[in-house]
Motif scaffolding. Structure first.
Motif, PDB file in Angstrom:
ATOM      1  N   GLY A 136       0.830  -1.190   0.000  1.00 41.25           N
ATOM      2  CA  GLY A 136       0.000   0.000   0.000  1.00 41.25           C
ATOM      3  C   GLY A 136       0.863   1.237   0.000  1.00 41.25           C
ATOM      4  O   GLY A 136       2.096   1.156   0.086  1.00 41.25           O
ATOM      5  N   VAL A 137       0.216   2.386  -0.098  1.00 38.11           N
ATOM      6  CA  VAL A 137       0.923   3.668  -0.094  1.00 38.11           C
ATOM      7  C   VAL A 137       0.189   4.617   0.840  1.00 38.11           C
ATOM      8  O   VAL A 137      -1.027   4.527   1.028  1.00 38.11           O
ATOM      9  CB  VAL A 137       1.000   4.277  -1.508  1.00 38.11           C
ATOM     10  N   LEU A 138       0.934   5.530   1.431  1.00 43.33           N
ATOM     11  CA  LEU A 138       0.329   6.530   2.291  1.00 43.33           C
ATOM     12  C   LEU A 138      -0.332   7.606   1.445  1.00 43.33           C
ATOM     13  O   LEU A 138       0.269   8.112   0.483  1.00 43.33           O
ATOM     14  CB  LEU A 138       1.377   7.166   3.206  1.00 43.33           C
ATOM     15  N   ASP A 139      -1.560   7.943   1.792  1.00 39.77           N
ATOM     16  CA  ASP A 139      -2.222   9.061   1.123  1.00 39.77           C
ATOM     17  C   ASP A 139      -1.470  10.345   1.447  1.00 39.77           C
ATOM     18  O   ASP A 139      -1.216  10.653   2.619  1.00 39.77           O
ATOM     19  CB  ASP A 139      -3.664   9.196   1.630  1.00 39.77           C
ATOM     20  N   GLY A 140      -1.122  11.075   0.421  1.00 39.97           N
ATOM     21  CA  GLY A 140      -0.471  12.354   0.640  1.00 39.97           C
ATOM     22  C   GLY A 140      -1.469  13.494   0.537  1.00 39.97           C
ATOM     23  O   GLY A 140      -2.653  13.296   0.261  1.00 39.97           O
ATOM     24  N   ASP A 141      -0.982  14.714   0.765  1.00 39.55           N
ATOM     25  CA  ASP A 141      -1.842  15.887   0.622  1.00 39.55           C
ATOM     26  C   ASP A 141      -1.579  16.589  -0.701  1.00 39.55           C
ATOM     27  O   ASP A 141      -1.847  17.776  -0.863  1.00 39.55           O
ATOM     28  CB  ASP A 141      -1.639  16.850   1.792  1.00 39.55           C
ATOM     29  N   ASP A 142      -1.068  15.814  -1.672  1.00 38.57           N
ATOM     30  CA  ASP A 142      -0.804  16.339  -3.007  1.00 38.57           C
ATOM     31  C   ASP A 142      -2.113  16.296  -3.793  1.00 38.57           C
ATOM     32  O   ASP A 142      -2.485  15.278  -4.374  1.00 38.57           O
ATOM     33  CB  ASP A 142       0.270  15.484  -3.687  1.00 38.57           C
ATOM     34  N   HIS A 237      -3.241   9.296  12.242  1.00 38.85           N
ATOM     35  CA  HIS A 237      -4.026   9.788  11.105  1.00 38.85           C
ATOM     36  C   HIS A 237      -3.521   9.302   9.749  1.00 38.85           C
ATOM     37  O   HIS A 237      -4.036   9.739   8.715  1.00 38.85           O
ATOM     38  CB  HIS A 237      -4.035  11.320  11.121  1.00 38.85           C
ATOM     39  N   ASP A 238      -2.536   8.422   9.729  1.00 44.53           N
ATOM     40  CA  ASP A 238      -2.056   7.910   8.441  1.00 44.53           C
ATOM     41  C   ASP A 238      -3.168   7.151   7.721  1.00 44.53           C
ATOM     42  O   ASP A 238      -3.911   6.385   8.330  1.00 44.53           O
ATOM     43  CB  ASP A 238      -0.866   6.972   8.637  1.00 44.53           C
ATOM     44  N   MET A 239      -3.266   7.374   6.438  1.00 43.62           N
ATOM     45  CA  MET A 239      -4.229   6.662   5.593  1.00 43.62           C
ATOM     46  C   MET A 239      -3.436   5.791   4.625  1.00 43.62           C
ATOM     47  O   MET A 239      -2.778   6.288   3.708  1.00 43.62           O
ATOM     48  CB  MET A 239      -5.101   7.651   4.839  1.00 43.62           C
ATOM     49  N   TYR A 240      -3.486   4.481   4.838  1.00 45.18           N
ATOM     50  CA  TYR A 240      -2.690   3.530   4.063  1.00 45.18           C
ATOM     51  C   TYR A 240      -3.582   2.926   2.984  1.00 45.18           C
ATOM     52  O   TYR A 240      -4.463   2.113   3.256  1.00 45.18           O
ATOM     53  CB  TYR A 240      -2.141   2.461   5.002  1.00 45.18           C
ATOM     54  N   TRP A 347      -5.390  14.181 -16.783  1.00 41.39           N
ATOM     55  CA  TRP A 347      -5.651  14.986 -15.590  1.00 41.39           C
ATOM     56  C   TRP A 347      -4.351  15.311 -14.847  1.00 41.39           C
ATOM     57  O   TRP A 347      -3.268  14.842 -15.210  1.00 41.39           O
ATOM     58  CB  TRP A 347      -6.611  14.232 -14.676  1.00 41.39           C
ATOM     59  N   ASP A 348      -4.460  16.086 -13.776  1.00 40.41           N
ATOM     60  CA  ASP A 348      -3.302  16.475 -12.969  1.00 40.41           C
ATOM     61  C   ASP A 348      -2.637  15.245 -12.359  1.00 40.41           C
ATOM     62  O   ASP A 348      -3.318  14.311 -11.906  1.00 40.41           O
ATOM     63  CB  ASP A 348      -3.739  17.405 -11.833  1.00 40.41           C
ATOM     64  N   ASN A 349      -1.313  15.284 -12.317  1.00 38.55           N
ATOM     65  CA  ASN A 349      -0.569  14.170 -11.724  1.00 38.55           C
ATOM     66  C   ASN A 349      -0.464  14.374 -10.209  1.00 38.55           C
ATOM     67  O   ASN A 349       0.596  14.664  -9.652  1.00 38.55           O
ATOM     68  CB  ASN A 349       0.824  14.068 -12.356  1.00 38.55           C
ATOM     69  N   VAL A 350      -1.587  14.230  -9.543  1.00 37.26           N
ATOM     70  CA  VAL A 350      -1.682  14.380  -8.094  1.00 37.26           C
ATOM     71  C   VAL A 350      -2.458  13.181  -7.545  1.00 37.26           C
ATOM     72  O   VAL A 350      -3.057  12.416  -8.303  1.00 37.26           O
ATOM     73  CB  VAL A 350      -2.397  15.694  -7.707  1.00 37.26           C
ATOM     74  N   THR A 351      -2.469  13.034  -6.222  1.00 33.87           N
ATOM     75  CA  THR A 351      -3.182  11.892  -5.645  1.00 33.87           C
ATOM     76  C   THR A 351      -4.688  12.054  -5.768  1.00 33.87           C
ATOM     77  O   THR A 351      -5.406  11.087  -6.018  1.00 33.87           O
ATOM     78  CB  THR A 351      -2.814  11.709  -4.163  1.00 33.87           C
ATOM     79  N   SER A 352      -5.183  13.303  -5.583  1.00 38.85           N
ATOM     80  CA  SER A 352      -6.629  13.511  -5.532  1.00 38.85           C
ATOM     81  C   SER A 352      -7.022  14.774  -6.275  1.00 38.85           C
ATOM     82  O   SER A 352      -6.322  15.795  -6.218  1.00 38.85           O
ATOM     83  CB  SER A 352      -7.106  13.612  -4.077  1.00 38.85           C
TER      84      SER A 352
END
Length: 655
Positions: A136-142, A237-240, A347-352
């Motif tokens: 898995g990967v940690l959700d970032g704020d990107d 608060h980590d989101m995996y 689309w933008d190369n971001v997480t969300s």
């Protein structure tokens, strides 16, 4: 006379036609092959004469999701092997479920591990992820945020304002709990803390922080039983985000393989849809849609809250009104995913990718799978509440059009059409009827207790029965462990750890730098270390205190794996650096002590090195205190509540 003749002729004609038809059928039958005749006769005989398949066992576990597999493993760990797991589908997992889409194995249901590790306390699901190598990967704020007209929004200061108000609302929740005050809808708690959405951007922020988590609005959600969120208090608060191509369910398959001959274990019955549950004081019978009959002493029902609410299960006798009412009072929410596959990523190369619309909740959030799985070219959209229900029940071409309208507004008319779209069917699927549970306003803790409490030979498990972690995978795991140990203690006829019936709270300053809290509780019987069973590495002793409304004021969990010092009649747990301390007492307690030396009462002592322990903010003053003390050590657990009161009003000054 002519009339009589005509009538006789008509009767003769009818009889002749009937006889010709019979002779024709007889000739047809004679022309049938012997094999065909044999098949027909076997079917008639089998359907009328053969008894249905029957199985007998000690414990039935209904459902092979996280709660069901965990409950079965707990039975196994307790030395009970005589159980059968009855599962409606052809695999384990329940709402941890995946499917192939766009060349990937994607998660239809659970996708995150919420919280990983805090103060050396680990989310149990994350422990399994580490143990079994679940990727898995940690959700970032990107992320990027677009407005109603498709323009990029760069001022995110109102996000900070919401977080400030949310923190104040959480503090308000704790204060109201300590004072025994009434519940609030969380939107009211936010309003009292300075947050009331007044425009589209603020509506989106409200959705992003609350609805996106609880799958229902803050107007519906309880403040006292939803905040502070125990998951993030306990595990951080980590989101995996799981991206393992073996599927999130891989951890559960590995766990099942530890005690089952998975997947071919004869105690694991797939494709068995339960229709009827017949029970009494000593046994339970379960019937499936194919007529198979299961008989047992106990059943652990792990079906989703949505299934329990829908009424498709037939109970005989019917569940009592207090039980049905409790089940119906809680909410089964919908967190609707929509997977969209494109020929390329434009689309933008971001997480969300976040989207503010004039209508709150209208396609507000898309996750970019391309960010972590290059070349996947998949966006995952998330909807909740009314728009989730809408998407789940309309034609998917209309959903695709809704999504393309938004994407074209942001990225232009020249973007390519999707190659495929997938909407998981959680809301309409008769095995689930929703995604996960939510605790609505004006539903008390007593109602929750009614919902989860065993009734005769029926026990209830599942994420909706976890008070601290409802709605989460680790909540399902927590509930499976709980009910597994309770049923094990009944099967093995072992005494439960009932420590007390009544008691009282005493507070005293032992030395200037220490404050000792003693809770003296009258014992029912003498206890020694054997009363706690044989402590395993992962056994835990739980202590919880409540106000008169049974709202949790303080909770403490002590893993026995940390070791306990033993004298003949007392146990000391020290230090507490690796233990889960509850709420306002967090990190303020040095050690905890149980003393059974007095035959008339058990003495529980909480010792603090801090002289600034503000107990009045936690317990209030001069009102009843309720204590719950139990352990999930082998064969030894109780979920009873014991009430005590202050005996000396002068203690208020000490508080």
């Amino acid at each position: 006379d002519l009339h009589r003749v005509d009538r006789r002729q008509r009767q003769m004609c009818i009889r002749d036609r009937y006889q010709r038809r019979v002779r024709g059928r007889q000739q047809s039958i004679m022309h049938l092959s012997f094999a065909t005749l044999a098949s027909i006769l076997f079917f008639v005989f089998y359907s009328q004469c053969v008894e249905p398949t029957r199985y007998q066992t000690e414990v039935l576990v209904l459902g092979a999701g996280v709660a069901g597999i965990t409950a079965a493993k707990t039975l196994h760990d307790s030395g009970i092997e005589d159980f059968i797991i009855v599962e409606a589908t052809n695999k384990i997992g329940g709402r941890v479920r995946n499917a192939e889409f766009g060349g990937l194995n994607i998660e239809l249901g659970a996708n995150w591990i919420h919280g990983r590790l805090q103060d050396n306390v680990s989310n149990p699901i994350y422990k399994f992820a580490e143990l079994y190598g679940l990727q898995g990967v940690l959700d970032g704020d990107d992320l990027v945020l677009y407005g109603p007209d498709g323009s990029l929004l760069t001022d995110l200061s109102r996000f900070d304002d919401y977080e400030t108000a949310q923190a104040l609302a959480v503090d308000l929740s704790e204060i109201r709990k300590s004072r025994g005050q009434a519940d609030l809808r969380f939107s009211a708690a936010l309003g009292l803390s300075g947050w009331t959405p007044r425009n589209a951007e603020e509506d989106f922020i409200d959705w992003f922080y609350h609805d996106n988590c609880f799958a229902e609005t803050a107007r519906i959600t309880s403040t006292l039983y939803s905040y502070p969120a125990a998951t993030y208090m306990d595990f951080g608060h980590d989101m995996y985000f799981i991206i393992d191509q073996r599927g999130y369910v891989y951890f559960l398959e590995r766990l099942a393989a530890e005690f089952l001959d998975y997947p071919g274990d004869p105690r694991l019955h797939f494709n068995s849809f339960v229709t009827d549950i017949i029970y009494n004081d000593t046994s339970v019978t379960v019937i499936t849609s194919n007529g198979t009959i299961y008989e047992a002493k106990y059943a652990i029902i792990t079906f989703s809250l949505g299934v329990l609410q829908k009424g498709t299960l037939r109970y005989s006798p019917k569940l009592p009104v207090w039980k049905k009412e409790a089940i119906l009072k809680f909410d089964m929410a919908l967190y609707q995913k929509i997977f969209v596959k494109f020929p390329e990523a434009f689309w933008d190369n971001v997480t969300s990718i976040l989207h503010v619309d004039k209508v709150k909740g209208w396609y507000p959030y898309a996750k970019n799978l391309n960010y972590n799985i290059d070349g996947s070219n998949i966006l995952v959209f998330f909807l909740t509440d009314e728009f989730g229900f809408r998407a789940a029940t309309i034609d998917k071409e209309k959903v695709k059009q809704d999504i393309m309208d938004i994407l074209r507004k942001i990225y232009g008319e020249g973007i390519p059409e999707p190659l495929d779209i997938l909407l998981p069917d959680w809301w309409t699927n008769p095995l689930f009827y929703g995604a996960y549970s939510n605790w609505p306003i004006d539903v008390s803790l007593q109602t929750f207790k009614n919902m989860i409490s065993p009734y005769k030979t029926l026990h209830f498990s599942g994420e909706h029965t976890s008070q601290k972690y409802y709605g989460y995978v680790h909540g399902a795991y927590d509930s499976g462990v709980r009910e597994g140990y309770i049923v094990a203690s009944r099967v093995l006829s072992l005494p439960t750890c009932i420590l007390a019936r009544t008691g009282f709270l005493v507070v005293s300053n032992t030395v200037a730098s220490k404050k000792r809290i003693e809770i003296q509780i009258t014992t029912i019987e003498r206890f020694t270390k054997s009363s706690f069973g044989n402590p395993q590495t992962d056994a835990v002793v739980h202590i919880e205190l409540f106000n008169p409304n049974l709202d949790v004021l303080f909770s403490l969990s002590i893993p026995s794996g940390q070791g306990w010092a033993e004298t003949e009649t007392s146990y000391e747990f020290s230090p507490l650096t690796n233990c889960r301390n509850g709420q306002s007492l967090k990190n303020k307690l040095t050690y905890f002590f149980i003393d059974f030396s007095n035959p008339d009462y058990a003495q529980l002592q909480f010792i603090s090195e801090s002289s600034s322990l503000e107990l009045d903010a936690i317990f209030g003053s001069n009102f009843p205190i309720n204590a719950r003390i139990y352990t999930n050590a082998y064969g030894c657990i109780t979920a009873e509540y014991y009430q005590g009161t202050y005996t000396d009003s002068s203690l208020v000054s000490v508080l």
